[in-house]
Design a protein around this motif. Structure first.
Motif, PDB file in Angstrom:
ATOM      1  N   SER A  25       1.027  -0.996  -0.046  1.00 13.02           N
ATOM      2  CA  SER A  25       0.013  -0.060   0.094  1.00 13.02           C
ATOM      3  C   SER A  25       1.001   1.239   0.032  1.00 13.02           C
ATOM      4  N   HIS A  26       0.392   2.258  -0.425  1.00 16.29           N
ATOM      5  CA  HIS A  26       0.793   3.714  -0.418  1.00 16.29           C
ATOM      6  C   HIS A  26       0.464   4.382   0.725  1.00 16.29           C
ATOM      7  N   ASN A  27      -0.611   3.934   1.236  1.00 19.71           N
ATOM      8  CA  ASN A  27      -1.195   4.514   2.298  1.00 19.71           C
ATOM      9  C   ASN A  27      -1.258   3.955   3.830  1.00 19.71           C
ATOM     10  N   ARG A  28      -0.212   4.692   4.197  1.00 20.65           N
ATOM     11  CA  ARG A  28       0.199   4.229   5.758  1.00 20.65           C
ATOM     12  C   ARG A  28       0.774   5.479   6.291  1.00 20.65           C
ATOM     13  N   GLN A  29       1.101   5.374   7.697  1.00 25.20           N
ATOM     14  CA  GLN A  29       1.664   6.615   8.274  1.00 25.20           C
ATOM     15  C   GLN A  29       3.336   6.507   8.163  1.00 25.20           C
ATOM     16  N   TRP A  30       3.889   7.145   7.116  1.00 27.55           N
ATOM     17  CA  TRP A  30       5.201   6.701   7.072  1.00 27.55           C
ATOM     18  C   TRP A  30       6.217   7.485   7.749  1.00 27.55           C
ATOM     19  N   SER A  35       8.757   9.517   3.411  1.00 25.57           N
ATOM     20  CA  SER A  35       7.211   9.998   3.390  1.00 25.57           C
ATOM     21  C   SER A  35       6.717  10.326   1.920  1.00 25.57           C
ATOM     22  N   GLN A  36       7.781  10.736   1.003  1.00 23.89           N
ATOM     23  CA  GLN A  36       7.429  11.249  -0.320  1.00 23.89           C
ATOM     24  C   GLN A  36       7.862  10.028  -1.258  1.00 23.89           C
ATOM     25  N   GLU A 116       7.368   2.619   8.329  1.00 18.82           N
ATOM     26  CA  GLU A 116       6.292   3.347   8.931  1.00 18.82           C
ATOM     27  C   GLU A 116       6.716   3.901  10.258  1.00 18.82           C
ATOM     28  N   GLU A 132       6.953  -2.201   2.497  1.00 17.64           N
ATOM     29  CA  GLU A 132       7.018  -2.051   1.040  1.00 17.64           C
ATOM     30  C   GLU A 132       8.282  -1.465   0.615  1.00 17.64           C
TER      31      GLU A 132
END
Length: 271
Positions: A25-30, A35-36, A116, A132
């Motif tokens: 997933s790209h949608n986690r609290q990185w 983060s980018q 994360e 990821e």
């Protein structure tokens, strides 16, 4: 015996079900430093990269984050250097490739786990779809200096023996990898999809018959493998290249106002 066999089949089935249910997933609290996602636009020789990392690291936890948009002219691409950073003994290293341009700019690519917040790297967890992958493009004063200075790792740099006409192919291969990961998230894998295998896979674009070797798994010996394949600057034995490529004393002694990329290359063969 039948009971044991049945138990093993059930266990294997449960593991296979769990394995295939894991989705990247790209949608986690990185974490801040991953983060980018790198975004690339290519138009002929002109490459615009968004989210190039240029953090100022004072310690591993004390830093000033900076994400920048940078433009590169591929007709001015001159060099590529292999960087190995050792953080857990001589057998395992993190592998990076840094490209140099005629105007003195350097850009380093590094395939990493996308941590994360609060997450730490574990080689064992890396086998089991727990991280990821992200391709980071960064300034050398960020991604190399944080290893040599802030983390206390042992860092070596080697000039790659790559003809100028093939540098563009390698650079764009990294760009394509970034575009692929931006479009479709993928898992990092300690064995098959890591910082060293991505370098090997990209190198095969210009040398298709590169042989498989145990040093692709024991990444600490990857520079030795590259030397054996004629991939490092010619005219020097591997031991000399390693000794002169050790950057840590120079990096730590750097004075205010000096250029990090210039300092770490002083005395390095081929540079």
């Amino acid at each position: 015996m039948r009971t044991l066999l049945l138990f093993l089949l059930i266990a294997m089935g449960a593991f296979a079900t769990w394995w295939f249910l894991q989705k990247p997933s790209h949608n986690r609290q990185w974490a801040d430093d991953v983060s980018q996602m790198l975004h690339a636009d290519v138009n002929g020789d002109r490459v615009v990269l968004k989210n190039v990392r240029n953090f100022e690291w004072r310690t591993e936890t004390d830093y000033t984050p900076r994400w920048e948009t940078r433009e590169y002219d591929l007709s001015q691409l001159q060099t590529a250097d292999l960087v190995l950073s050792y953080w857990m003994g001589p057998k395992i290293a993190h592998t990076l490739v840094s490209f140099g341009f005629a105007d003195g700019q350097y850009l380093t690519f590094s395939l990493e786990i996308r941590k994360e917040v609060g997450e730490e790297f574990s080689a064992w967890k890396g086998f089991f779809r727990q991280y990821e992958a992200i391709l980071v493009a960064a300034d050398e004063a960020d991604i190399i200096r944080t290893r040599s200075n802030a983390r206390g790792e042992n860092v070596y740099i080697y000039r790659l023996a790559i003809p100028p006409e093939q540098l563009r192919t390698l650079f764009l291969a990294y760009v394509e990898q970034a575009q692929k990961l931006e479009k479709t998230p993928e898992f990092y894998n300690t064995l098959t999809s890591n910082c060293t295998t991505v370098v090997f896979d990209i190198a095969k674009r210009i040398v298709p018959d590169l042989p498989l070797d145990y040093r692709l798994l024991l990444s600490g010996y990857f520079a030795e493998y590259a030397h054996a394949q004629g991939g490092l600057v010619e005219g020097f034995g591997y031991t000399e290249l390693q000794e002169k490529g050790y950057i840590v004393p120079r990096a730590k002694a750097m004075q205010v106002g000096e250029n990090f990329s210039e300092v770490i290359r002083r005395g390095v063969p081929g540079m």
